[in-house]
Design an enzyme around this catalytic site. Structure first.
Site, PDB file in Angstrom:
ATOM      1  N   ASP A 221      -8.107  -5.310  -0.033  1.00 32.41           N
ATOM      2  CA  ASP A 221      -8.244  -6.335  -1.214  1.00 32.41           C
ATOM      3  C   ASP A 221      -8.189  -7.643  -0.971  1.00 32.41           C
ATOM      4  O   ASP A 221      -8.533  -8.392  -1.766  1.00 32.41           O
ATOM      5  CB  ASP A 221      -7.887  -5.781  -2.463  1.00 32.41           C
ATOM      6  CG  ASP A 221      -8.664  -4.400  -2.972  1.00 32.41           C
ATOM      7  OD1 ASP A 221      -9.527  -4.339  -2.719  1.00 32.41           O
ATOM      8  OD2 ASP A 221      -7.618  -3.354  -3.445  1.00 32.41           O
TER       9      ASP A 221
ATOM     10  N   HIS B 255       0.919  -1.210  -0.158  1.00 29.28           N
ATOM     11  CA  HIS B 255      -0.003  -0.016   0.132  1.00 29.28           C
ATOM     12  C   HIS B 255       0.966   1.247   0.085  1.00 29.28           C
ATOM     13  O   HIS B 255       1.864   1.195   0.708  1.00 29.28           O
ATOM     14  CB  HIS B 255      -0.834  -0.029   1.165  1.00 29.28           C
ATOM     15  CG  HIS B 255      -2.176   0.769   0.974  1.00 29.28           C
ATOM     16  ND1 HIS B 255      -2.137   2.197   1.306  1.00 29.28           N
ATOM     17  CD2 HIS B 255      -3.328   0.812   0.626  1.00 29.28           C
ATOM     18  CE1 HIS B 255      -3.206   2.971   1.138  1.00 29.28           C
ATOM     19  NE2 HIS B 255      -3.932   1.717   0.924  1.00 29.28           N
TER      20      HIS B 255
HETATM   21  N1  CMC Z   1       4.212  -7.523  -4.792  1.00 29.64           N
HETATM   22  C1  CMC Z   1       5.598  -7.594  -5.012  1.00 29.64           C
HETATM   23  N2  CMC Z   1       6.215  -6.478  -4.894  1.00 29.64           N
HETATM   24  C2  CMC Z   1       5.756  -5.576  -4.535  1.00 29.64           C
HETATM   25  C3  CMC Z   1       4.379  -5.257  -4.228  1.00 29.64           C
HETATM   26  C4  CMC Z   1       3.398  -6.645  -4.672  1.00 29.64           C
HETATM   27  N3  CMC Z   1       2.040  -6.584  -4.338  1.00 29.64           N
HETATM   28  N4  CMC Z   1       3.820  -4.089  -4.013  1.00 29.64           N
HETATM   29  C5  CMC Z   1       5.083  -3.301  -3.770  1.00 29.64           C
HETATM   30  N5  CMC Z   1       6.139  -4.230  -4.284  1.00 29.64           N
HETATM   31  C6  CMC Z   1       7.569  -3.863  -4.375  1.00 29.64           C
HETATM   32  C7  CMC Z   1       7.732  -2.995  -5.658  1.00 29.64           C
HETATM   33  O1  CMC Z   1       8.384  -3.948  -6.425  1.00 29.64           O
HETATM   34  C8  CMC Z   1       8.726  -1.907  -5.181  1.00 29.64           C
HETATM   35  O2  CMC Z   1      10.065  -2.699  -4.840  1.00 29.64           O
HETATM   36  P1  CMC Z   1      11.372  -2.020  -5.130  1.00 29.64           P
HETATM   37  O3  CMC Z   1      11.607  -0.810  -4.011  1.00 29.64           O
HETATM   38  O4  CMC Z   1      12.329  -3.272  -5.060  1.00 29.64           O
HETATM   39  O5  CMC Z   1      11.668  -1.537  -6.498  1.00 29.64           O
HETATM   40  C9  CMC Z   1       8.603  -1.689  -3.489  1.00 29.64           C
HETATM   41  O6  CMC Z   1       7.699  -2.903  -3.258  1.00 29.64           O
HETATM   42  C10 CMC Z   1       7.639  -0.556  -3.506  1.00 29.64           C
HETATM   43  O7  CMC Z   1       6.373  -0.542  -4.349  1.00 29.64           O
HETATM   44  P2  CMC Z   1       5.791   0.598  -5.090  1.00 29.64           P
HETATM   45  O8  CMC Z   1       5.362   0.087  -6.451  1.00 29.64           O
HETATM   46  O9  CMC Z   1       6.907   1.589  -5.505  1.00 29.64           O
HETATM   47  O10 CMC Z   1       4.802   0.995  -4.281  1.00 29.64           O
HETATM   48  P3  CMC Z   1       3.497   2.080  -4.526  1.00 29.64           P
HETATM   49  O11 CMC Z   1       3.154   2.973  -3.357  1.00 29.64           O
HETATM   50  O12 CMC Z   1       3.905   2.954  -5.845  1.00 29.64           O
HETATM   51  O13 CMC Z   1       2.339   0.944  -5.005  1.00 29.64           O
HETATM   52  C11 CMC Z   1       0.674  -0.664  -4.722  1.00 29.64           C
HETATM   53  C12 CMC Z   1       1.352   0.758  -4.094  1.00 29.64           C
HETATM   54  C13 CMC Z   1      -0.607  -0.603  -3.888  1.00 29.64           C
HETATM   55  C14 CMC Z   1       0.013  -0.262  -5.967  1.00 29.64           C
HETATM   56  C15 CMC Z   1       1.477  -1.831  -4.873  1.00 29.64           C
HETATM   57  O14 CMC Z   1       1.932  -2.305  -3.402  1.00 29.64           O
HETATM   58  C16 CMC Z   1       0.871  -2.868  -5.588  1.00 29.64           C
HETATM   59  O15 CMC Z   1       1.165  -2.909  -6.922  1.00 29.64           O
HETATM   60  N6  CMC Z   1       0.331  -3.806  -5.129  1.00 29.64           N
HETATM   61  C17 CMC Z   1      -0.561  -4.872  -5.614  1.00 29.64           C
HETATM   62  C18 CMC Z   1      -1.964  -4.310  -6.178  1.00 29.64           C
HETATM   63  C19 CMC Z   1      -2.842  -4.183  -4.970  1.00 29.64           C
HETATM   64  O16 CMC Z   1      -3.049  -4.963  -4.136  1.00 29.64           O
HETATM   65  N7  CMC Z   1      -3.680  -2.901  -4.815  1.00 29.64           N
HETATM   66  C20 CMC Z   1      -4.504  -2.472  -3.909  1.00 29.64           C
HETATM   67  C21 CMC Z   1      -4.027  -1.483  -3.201  1.00 29.64           C
HETATM   68  S1  CMC Z   1      -4.984  -1.313  -1.766  1.00 29.64           S
HETATM   69  C22 CMC Z   1      -6.555  -0.768  -2.138  1.00 29.64           C
HETATM   70  C23 CMC Z   1      -6.847   0.340  -3.293  1.00 29.64           C
HETATM   71  O17 CMC Z   1      -6.183   1.494  -3.154  1.00 29.64           O
HETATM   72  O18 CMC Z   1      -7.645   0.044  -3.932  1.00 29.64           O
END
Ligand code: CMC
Length: 423
Positions: free
Chosen positions: A358, A301
């Site tokens: 989720d 998140h």
């Molecule tokens: N699985 C594997 N690695 C992950 C995940 C994941 N679900 N989420 C983040 N990471 C890693 C990412 O690869 C990055 O690694 P590094 O620092 O080595 O490059 C690090 O963690 C930080 O991730 P980010 O993508 O920069 O984080 P963000 O704040 O931009 O994204 C997020 C947040 C929710 C989009 C992301 O965690 C994600 O894609 N999660 C899976 C999709 C999901 O469950 N979304 C629902 C979010 S909660 C409800 C809502 O908002 O609707």
């Protein structure tokens, strides 16, 4: 603390500070460009406050979330969804008289204009219900007057009341059953389940346990401050676009797999893992592998870096509801195993990746009989009061301006146009 200083190429600029009621500090950078020609750059808005808001407070480091100051745990336990709608939209808990009046009005506005049923006939039966929902919400503006000071409260009621009818009708359309009309003797949540699961051959007695589960799900999704879809609603609304148009845009933003669409993707991922021998370790390894585009859906998140309080509540609820209904869900076992493996892994610990809202919500939807492609529609129904509250807050902000970010241009510098004959 009253100001911040920015030093740029030896020049010092003093910028004012805004401190929120919870001590959050914002450096106001509006004057920076005028003073220095520089803008701030924050791709994905990870550290940018786009507005001041009095609706929801989140402290991601401490796993705190409050609606209008009330802790989510207390609201989830003691409130109804209709009461939460009132709280979010109007800012205070209603008196019993106000709640009764609001609830009655919502019930009376649940019917759709009969002509709107014709739209459903035009959609293919394989159309995703999120697309139907967003287009039907936009279409409400063709039946009702634009949202002005005079029509604001009425349009809010219409939207809150009719969205669930649209959602249920889109499901009926997808399974080829006739639409089931709302009943004025049913509560908001029971009415929705009735429209979803009754049919002309068989009434549907809503099980109390599922009614409670739906109440909980809607409440937990009701607002989450400046997330992607809510910011979209505010962004679109800041141009003066109408309530229905702005909310339709929010629904589209929510549909993406990184946002609300994740709840559908979680279920698809768990099915994939089950079909592949339930080897959770393999999928955790894949999620860590930067050469793979696989991510653990329902994990991570932008704001929560400790735990998502909504996920905690939903995990307990999913276990309880499945036990109570004596449902054996092998996907829930996989989800639990996946969580255990991931939370023992340094990759997830170092990055503070925990199950989000989720991850477990789908098990409650499944227990209700709601199909996977309707999960994000359910999220939308819950988020509706939050979107509306933000649209209203944005509209009523005396200092509100059209949302118009800047950029840092990284394209070609000026070059002479080459006529097609010379290329
Ligand atoms: N699985 C594997 N690695 C992950 C995940 C994941 N679900 N989420 C983040 N990471 C890693 C990412 O690869 C990055 O690694 P590094 O620092 O080595 O490059 C690090 O963690 C930080 O991730 P980010 O993508 O920069 O984080 P963000 O704040 O931009 O994204 C997020 C947040 C929710 C989009 C992301 O965690 C994600 O894609 N999660 C899976 C999709 C999901 O469950 N979304 C629902 C979010 S909660 C409800 C809502 O908002 O609707």
């Amino acid at each position: 603390m009253s100001s911040a200083k920015v030093i740029l190429e030896g020049n010092e600029y003093e910028l004012p500070i805004t401190v929120g009621t919870e001590g959050e500090v914002g450096i106001e950078i509006r004057s920076l460009r005028k003073l220095s020609k520089a803008v701030t750059l924050d791709e994905g808005y990870g550290n940018t406050g786009s507005c001041k808001s009095a609706i929801t407070f989140i402290d991601g480091e401490r796993g705190i979330m409050r609606y209008r100051g009330y802790p989510i745990e207390q609201v989830a336990e003691q409130s109804s969804f209709v009461e939460v709608c009132y709280l979010l939209v109007f800012g205070e808990l209603p008196t019993s008289g106000q709640l009764e009046e609001f609830s009655d009005a919502l019930t009376r506005h649940t019917l759709l204009h009969e002509d709107m049923k014709k739209f459903f006939e035009g959609y293919s039966s394989s159309a995703h219900p999120m697309v139907i929902l967003s287009s039907m919400v936009a279409s409400l503006s063709t039946y009702y007057p634009p949202t002005t000071d005079e029509t604001l409260d009425l349009n809010i009621l219409r939207l809150l009341a009719k969205a669930k009818t649209i959602a249920a009708f889109s499901y009926k359309k997808s399974i080829g059953q006739p639409f089931i009309y709302p009943r004025n003797d049913l509560s908001y949540t029971k009415n929705f389940l009735h429209m979803m699961f009754a049919n002309p051959a068989e009434p549907y007695e809503v099980p109390e346990v599922l009614d409670h589960a739906l109440r909980l799900l809607l409440i937990l999704h009701a607002d989450h401050e400046q997330n992607c879809s809510t910011s979209t609603v505010r962004m679109v609304g800041s141009s003066g676009a109408d309530l229905f148009a702005s909310i339709a845009a929010g629904i589209n933003a929510l549909s993406g797999p990184l946002h609300g669409g994740a709840n559908q993707k979680v279920m698809e991922m768990l099915r994939r893992i089950r079909a592949d021998g339930s080897n959770t370790k393999k999928y955790v390894e894949m999620a860590k592998d930067k050469d793979s585009d696989f991510r653990l859906m329902g994990f991570g998140h932008r704001v929560y870096k400790n735990f998502d309080p909504r996920a905690r509540i939903l995990k307990v609820a999913a276990n309880r509801v499945l036990d109570e209904l004596k449902l054996d869900d092998s996907l829930l076992d996989i989800a639990r195993a996946l969580e255990e493996v991931a939370l023992a892994d340094d990759y997830f610990l170092e990055r503070n990746l925990y199950p989000n809202v989720d991850f477990y919500s789908g098990f409650l939807y499944r227990a209700m009989g709601i199909p996977t492609n309707m999960f994000t529609v359910m999220f939308s129904l819950g988020r509706l009061p939050g979107w509306i509250a933000h649209w209203k807050e944005m509209r009523e902000d005396p200092n509100g301006r059209i949302h118009r970010p800047r950029q840092i241009y990284i394209g070609e510098t000026e070059r002479a146009f080459v006529p097609i004959s010379e290329r």
